[in-house]
Design a protein around this motif. Structure first.
Motif, PDB file in Angstrom:
ATOM      1  N   ASN A 214      39.181  39.660  33.644  1.00  0.00           N
ATOM      2  CA  ASN A 214      40.167  40.662  33.255  1.00  0.00           C
ATOM      3  C   ASN A 214      41.394  40.012  32.612  1.00  0.00           C
ATOM      4  O   ASN A 214      41.768  38.885  32.938  1.00  0.00           O
ATOM      5  CB  ASN A 214      40.612  41.482  34.469  1.00  0.00           C
ATOM      6  N   THR A 215      41.995  40.741  31.692  1.00  0.00           N
ATOM      7  CA  THR A 215      43.238  40.301  31.063  1.00  0.00           C
ATOM      8  C   THR A 215      44.266  41.425  31.184  1.00  0.00           C
ATOM      9  O   THR A 215      43.960  42.510  31.704  1.00  0.00           O
ATOM     10  CB  THR A 215      43.015  39.978  29.572  1.00  0.00           C
ATOM     11  N   ASP A 216      45.466  41.172  30.693  1.00  0.00           N
ATOM     12  CA  ASP A 216      46.498  42.218  30.723  1.00  0.00           C
ATOM     13  C   ASP A 216      46.101  43.417  29.880  1.00  0.00           C
ATOM     14  O   ASP A 216      46.501  44.554  30.154  1.00  0.00           O
ATOM     15  CB  ASP A 216      47.829  41.654  30.215  1.00  0.00           C
ATOM     16  N   ASP A 217      45.299  43.165  28.831  1.00  0.00           N
ATOM     17  CA  ASP A 217      44.921  44.249  27.916  1.00  0.00           C
ATOM     18  C   ASP A 217      43.578  44.891  28.247  1.00  0.00           C
ATOM     19  O   ASP A 217      43.340  46.048  27.897  1.00  0.00           O
ATOM     20  CB  ASP A 217      44.854  43.712  26.477  1.00  0.00           C
ATOM     21  N   ASP A 218      42.697  44.157  28.908  1.00  0.00           N
ATOM     22  CA  ASP A 218      41.337  44.660  29.140  1.00  0.00           C
ATOM     23  C   ASP A 218      40.920  44.489  30.590  1.00  0.00           C
ATOM     24  O   ASP A 218      41.068  43.401  31.177  1.00  0.00           O
ATOM     25  CB  ASP A 218      40.336  43.928  28.241  1.00  0.00           C
ATOM     26  N   ASN A 219      40.382  45.574  31.146  1.00  0.00           N
ATOM     27  CA  ASN A 219      39.856  45.551  32.507  1.00  0.00           C
ATOM     28  C   ASN A 219      38.337  45.653  32.439  1.00  0.00           C
ATOM     29  O   ASN A 219      37.784  46.744  32.267  1.00  0.00           O
ATOM     30  CB  ASN A 219      40.442  46.705  33.327  1.00  0.00           C
ATOM     31  N   TYR A 220      37.658  44.524  32.555  1.00  0.00           N
ATOM     32  CA  TYR A 220      36.204  44.519  32.449  1.00  0.00           C
ATOM     33  C   TYR A 220      35.524  44.943  33.745  1.00  0.00           C
ATOM     34  O   TYR A 220      34.323  45.229  33.754  1.00  0.00           O
ATOM     35  CB  TYR A 220      35.722  43.130  32.020  1.00  0.00           C
ATOM     36  N   ASP A 221      36.291  45.021  34.831  1.00  0.00           N
ATOM     37  CA  ASP A 221      35.716  45.471  36.100  1.00  0.00           C
ATOM     38  C   ASP A 221      35.224  46.917  36.029  1.00  0.00           C
ATOM     39  O   ASP A 221      34.386  47.330  36.832  1.00  0.00           O
ATOM     40  CB  ASP A 221      36.760  45.363  37.224  1.00  0.00           C
ATOM     41  N   GLU A 222      35.760  47.669  35.068  1.00  0.00           N
ATOM     42  CA  GLU A 222      35.339  49.076  34.973  1.00  0.00           C
ATOM     43  C   GLU A 222      33.850  49.191  34.692  1.00  0.00           C
ATOM     44  O   GLU A 222      33.232  50.209  35.021  1.00  0.00           O
ATOM     45  CB  GLU A 222      36.134  49.793  33.891  1.00  0.00           C
ATOM     46  N   TYR A 223      33.244  48.167  34.097  1.00  0.00           N
ATOM     47  CA  TYR A 223      31.812  48.209  33.799  1.00  0.00           C
ATOM     48  C   TYR A 223      30.967  47.804  35.001  1.00  0.00           C
ATOM     49  O   TYR A 223      29.755  47.676  34.894  1.00  0.00           O
ATOM     50  CB  TYR A 223      31.506  47.330  32.591  1.00  0.00           C
ATOM     51  N   LEU A 224      31.642  47.607  36.134  1.00  0.00           N
ATOM     52  CA  LEU A 224      30.931  47.366  37.392  1.00  0.00           C
ATOM     53  C   LEU A 224      31.012  48.588  38.306  1.00  0.00           C
ATOM     54  O   LEU A 224      30.518  48.552  39.435  1.00  0.00           O
ATOM     55  CB  LEU A 224      31.529  46.147  38.111  1.00  0.00           C
ATOM     56  N   GLY A 225      31.609  49.630  37.815  1.00  0.00           N
ATOM     57  CA  GLY A 225      31.712  50.856  38.607  1.00  0.00           C
ATOM     58  C   GLY A 225      30.523  51.772  38.354  1.00  0.00           C
ATOM     59  O   GLY A 225      30.177  52.073  37.210  1.00  0.00           O
ATOM     60  N   GLU A 226      29.898  52.219  39.417  1.00  0.00           N
ATOM     61  CA  GLU A 226      28.700  53.053  39.286  1.00  0.00           C
ATOM     62  C   GLU A 226      28.987  54.335  38.514  1.00  0.00           C
ATOM     63  O   GLU A 226      28.233  54.719  37.604  1.00  0.00           O
ATOM     64  CB  GLU A 226      28.147  53.391  40.683  1.00  0.00           C
ATOM     65  N   TYR A 227      30.087  54.995  38.850  1.00  0.00           N
ATOM     66  CA  TYR A 227      30.370  56.278  38.218  1.00  0.00           C
ATOM     67  C   TYR A 227      30.895  56.106  36.801  1.00  0.00           C
ATOM     68  O   TYR A 227      30.721  56.986  35.950  1.00  0.00           O
ATOM     69  CB  TYR A 227      31.331  57.084  39.092  1.00  0.00           C
TER      70      TYR A 227
END
Length: 629
Positions: free
Chosen positions: A176-189
């Protein structure tokens, strides 16, 4: 042993372009990888059909998504055709080499619907992944291979054990960076939402283990339950036979897809086959959204290519005068750009847009003819848009839209088409009469309509700001000119009546000139009225800009200098005219005050404000005092 290789085709420059420039939204990667998985599954199914392989059944084929939150890995697995080492090098080692495109060129089958075109979608993975692994085994082969790349240093291919045919793509997500949250692609919903948005109609089930929490019987606590859930609906509603779709099915789809709480007024479901084939599912809403008549509103249809979502607002598919229509178009023949995000401007797009415009037009005409009550509800919500269509096109859309317009009839007290108005015209009526105002009741009280009503002629009541501008662009309907009852000469008198008016004008020439002189530049003329019956006075405009046009234009930032020419008309049969004649003979000094009062009265009737309300009030009071003495 792993074999290190570099990308072909200007490798690093092109790959950098792929990652940073071609795709607008990072989330697009899920659409591209699922589409590739669907293509690989189609290829295997095609092989089963053509080679009569009984062990492969379509219902057993799926696309599986797996989330490993601990190691931050998202995986997409298909059970399709798989790839050999040579095919890995060819399709993943050479950017813009499309195996799907070549497959479509070589093979055709009704049950196969290959999506890929450019061979670039796979590389969208590197927008979200710092490392990508592709584990694959070709159908019919005994072993598989793994392809690994971190984009910068090329890729490695090595043999590996794989239990079954197919391909697994593992994405090791970026930090993750200040501009991008890549963890969202680990969320089931979150993943479920992206599948619903982009790949809901991929025709193989897309499955993923979803965690839910269900109550424990007899306890307030919950237990974690993992369910293998199908995320997509697979068969688009617009691909089903219309005979098998109920009105409720269409309504439910519309409300869910376009976020409207109200039922649509009308649904248009079309399938076209030919040089350009497409399916369209269009809806005419019952009410405009809150921002419809603002600059924030975006028109356009959702665009799909072979059931895969491409874009939300394809503006070129809807003409501006039908911007209220919501819906979608699905076509396998559209020329998309390399990112599958935008349309190329080509003849296929124009062909579909023309067909859609004609279809909407014909459906509205049918609705008007066969379901008048529903059409009037539609027109109440969106009739203004049709009028703007004629006005903004400078009348070029007149022939297309004029028979869809409705106006309130003074005689029949209901909405009429222009054709219905003309059909009811008596033989001696040569023009289509109209009057404008804020409401039907206010128009009905206007003194200017008396002479027209006295003749038995119908009057169309216009209450929208654009109405007169629309009529001005149309000029006429079926060779019947539009005539404003509050503008210019109505020319309704017989020869005998005209002679009588001329006589009255001549006899009262001095009075009329004095009234005009007293009003100075407020009016362009003062006349004996031929349109008033019971009212004492009225204002009419000279040719050109009407009073309603003046009001509309004056409300605009640069329209304050636009003024209609004011003509004061006095009813020669009203007692006020006799009073003016006596004043003229006995005390001409009072003509100024009387003229001013009549003019201000006419202004108020017309909906204008008086220039000096205090002076107007004082004159009224003085007139009352004089009358009591």
């Amino acid at each position: 042993m792993a074999e290190k290789k570099q990308f072909q085709a200007e490798s690093q420059k092109l790959l950098d372009l792929m990652i940073h420039s071609i795709y607008t939204h990072k989330e697009i990667f899920i659409r591209e990888l699922v589409s590739n998985a669907s293509d690989a599954t189609d290829k295997l199914y095609y092989k089963a059909l053509t080679e009569n392989i009984s062990s492969i059944a379509r219902e057993d084929l799926s696309i599986d998504l797996m989330i490993d939150k601990e190691h931050r890995v998202l995986s997409i697995r298909d059970h399709g055709i798989g790839m050999t080492k040579e095919e890995l090098e060819l399709h993943l080692g050479t950017i813009a080499n499309s195996g799907s495109s070549a497959f479509k060129t070589e093979n055709e089958h009704d049950d196969i619907d290959i999506i890929g075109q450019f061979g670039v979608g796979f590389y969208s993975s590197f927008m979200v992944a710092k490392k990508v692994e592709v584990v694959t085994r070709k159908f019919g082969e005994e072993s598989g291979h793994i392809w690994v790349s971190e984009a910068i240093d090329g890729y490695e291919i090595s043999p590996c054990d794989v239990d079954n045919n197919g391909t697994v793509i593992r994405l090791y997500l970026k930090d993750n960076t200040d501009d991008d949250n890549y963890d969202e692609y680990l969320g089931e919903y979150a993943i479920q939402s992206l599948i619903k948005k982009y790949s809901d109609y991929v025709h193989y089930p897309i499955k993923m283990n979803m965690t839910t929490y269900q109550p424990i019987e007899g306890s307030e606590e919950t237990q974690e339950v993992i369910e293998n859930k199908t995320l997509n609906s697979m068969v688009p509603l617009w691909k089903r036979n219309k005979r098998d779709i109920s009105k409720e099915d269409y309504t439910e789809f519309y409300k869910d897809k376009f976020n409207d709480f109200n039922d649509p007024i009308h649904t248009i479901h079309t399938s076209v086959e030919g040089t350009v084939s497409y399916d369209s599912l269009l809806f005419i809403p019952s009410k405009p959204p809150m921002d419809y008549y603002s600059n924030d509103y975006e028109k356009g249809l959702q665009l799909y290519s072979r059931g895969v979502f491409i874009m939300d607002k394809a503006t070129d598919l809807l003409p501006e005068h039908f911007r209220f229509v919501k819906g979608l178009v699905d076509s396998q023949d559209l020329s998309l750009n390399i990112s599958r995000e935008l349309l190329q401007q080509d003849h296929q797009l124009k062909f579909i847009a023309d067909k859609i415009e004609k279809k909407i037009q014909s459906e509205l005409e049918k609705l008007l003819k066969n379901q008048r009550e529903e059409y009037e509800k539609f027109f109440e919500s969106f009739g203004l848009q049709l009028k703007f269509g004629i006005y903004h096109s400078y009348g070029m859309l007149k022939d297309k839209l004029q028979d869809l317009l409705l106006y309130y009839s003074s005689n029949q007290e209901k909405m009429l088409t222009l054709q219905e108005y003309v059909d009811a015209m008596p033989e001696n009526q040569t023009e289509i009469y109209f009057a404008s105002g804020e409401s039907y009741d206010k128009i009905n009280a206007l003194p200017q309509i008396e002479a027209i009503k006295d003749k038995g002629f119908d009057i169309l009541y216009l209450i929208d700001n654009v109405d007169e501008f629309c009529f001005q662009m149309m000029r006429d309907y079926k060779e019947k000119a539009f005539k404003n009852v509050a503008q210019g000469d109505l020319d309704l008198q017989s020869d005998e009546q005209k002679e009588e008016i001329e006589k009255q004008v001549e006899e009262n020439k001095g009075l009329l000139e004095l009234i005009k002189e007293s009003l100075q530049d407020k009016v362009v003329d003062v006349k004996i009225s031929t349109r008033l019956k019971t009212h004492p006075v009225c204002l009419v405009s000279s040719e050109g800009v009407s009073f309603e046009m003046e009001k509309v234009l004056s409300a605009m930032p640069d329209g304050n200098d636009v003024k209609a020419g004011r003509i004061l008309e006095i009813n020669p049969t009203h007692p006020i005219f006799e009073a003016m004649q006596k004043v003229f003979e006995m005390n001409q000094e009072k003509i100024n005050d009387y003229s001013s009062l009549l003019y201000d009265q006419a202004l108020l009737i017309e909906g204008f404000s008086v220039e000096n309300p205090v002076e107007f009030s004082n004159k009224i009071c003085q007139l009352m005092i004089d009358a009591s003495n």
